[in-house]
Design an enzyme around this catalytic site. Structure first.
Site, short mmCIF file in Angstrom:
data_model
loop_
_atom_site.label_atom_id
_atom_site.label_comp_id
_atom_site.label_asym_id
_atom_site.label_seq_id
_atom_site.Cartn_x
_atom_site.Cartn_y
_atom_site.Cartn_z
CG ASP A 16 -10.10 2.13 3.72
OD1 ASP A 16 -10.83 2.46 2.75
OD2 ASP A 16 -8.91 1.82 3.58
N GLY A 32 0.81 -1.20 0.00
CA GLY A 32 0.00 0.00 0.00
C GLY A 32 0.84 1.26 0.00
CE LYS A 45 -0.97 -1.33 7.75
NZ LYS A 45 -2.40 -1.01 8.00
CB ALA A 100 2.16 -0.18 5.81
CB VAL A 151 1.54 -6.78 4.95
CG1 VAL A 151 1.23 -7.93 5.90
CG2 VAL A 151 0.70 -5.57 5.30
#
Length: 223
Positions: A115, A1, A21, A4, A6
């Site tokens: 979200d 993203g 993360k 971040a 993962v």
């Protein structure tokens, strides 16, 4: 993203796989930004429910904050939709019951996800939906009810009042859940296309019109 990465990792002490993360380099420029990023851990740590991916640990290493989550060995709901296409109504409603159960617990604890979307829902090996990524979650309380919040989230799933920058309420998650249900039944988002900005402007001002191809797939009770 955008903020971040993962990683799948192995916890040698407890002998289990976990998801870590880690904030991307360059994101952790100020203490306030690090603290805001770690808000996800504070939000999720209050929530215990089989349909919510739990956080095991939160810390900062060499100025890089990180979160450790349970590893769920399954696709996201978005990936499942790409692979399998639209769902039948009975299956979509059952899956939404999992998601709504998670939201009930979050809202009861004063946490709004902000979200909710198919890519933030994992499907575990038993077919159970697990809501994750409370990265921009907001704490809602009587003291915060009149505060202004930054507009945040994924535009295709934001409620009209959220698009208008109004204070955060649990109803924003409920609206997003409705859009997710429509996507499960349709096989693609309800807000798509090259003119998303136009669609969002209309969404902030007018009731949502279900696309014709979705109308044709559902009966009156689901509609």
């Amino acid at each position: 993203g955008a903020q971040a990465k993962v990683w799948l990792a192995f916890d040698p002490r407890l002998e289990r796989e976990v998801a870590i993360k880690l904030m991307l380099p360059g994101q952790q420029s100020t203490d306030s930004e690090v603290n805001r990023w770690l808000q996800e851990a504070r939000s999720v740590s209050r929530l215990t429910h089989p349909n919510i991916v739990p956080v095991f640990e939160a810390d900062v290493h060499q100025q890089s904050p990180y979160l450790v989550f349970e590893y769920v060995a399954g696709p996201t709901l978005a990936q499942q939709l790409v692979a399998d296409g639209p769902m039948q109504a009975a299956g979509a409603v059952a899956l939404m019951q999992d998601i709504l159960s998670a939201l009930v617990v979050a809202h009861a604890n004063g946490v709004v996800h902000r979200d909710l979307k198919p890519s933030n829902v994992l499907m575990d090996s038993s077919g159970r939906a697990r809501v994750m990524d409370f990265g921009i979650a907001a704490r809602v309380s009587a003291a915060a009810a009149n505060q202004d919040f930054d507009v945040a989230g994924s535009p295709a799933y934001m409620a009209p009042e959220e698009l208008r920058g109004e204070p955060v309420t649990p109803l924003m998650d409920v609206y997003a859940a409705g859009l997710v249900l429509g996507e499960l039944l349709r096989g693609k988002p309800l807000r798509v296309g090259k003119h998303l900005n136009t669609a969002l402007r209309l969404a902030a001002q007018q009731p949502l019109q279900l696309p014709d191809d979705l109308q044709a797939r559902i009966d009156d009770s689901v509609r």
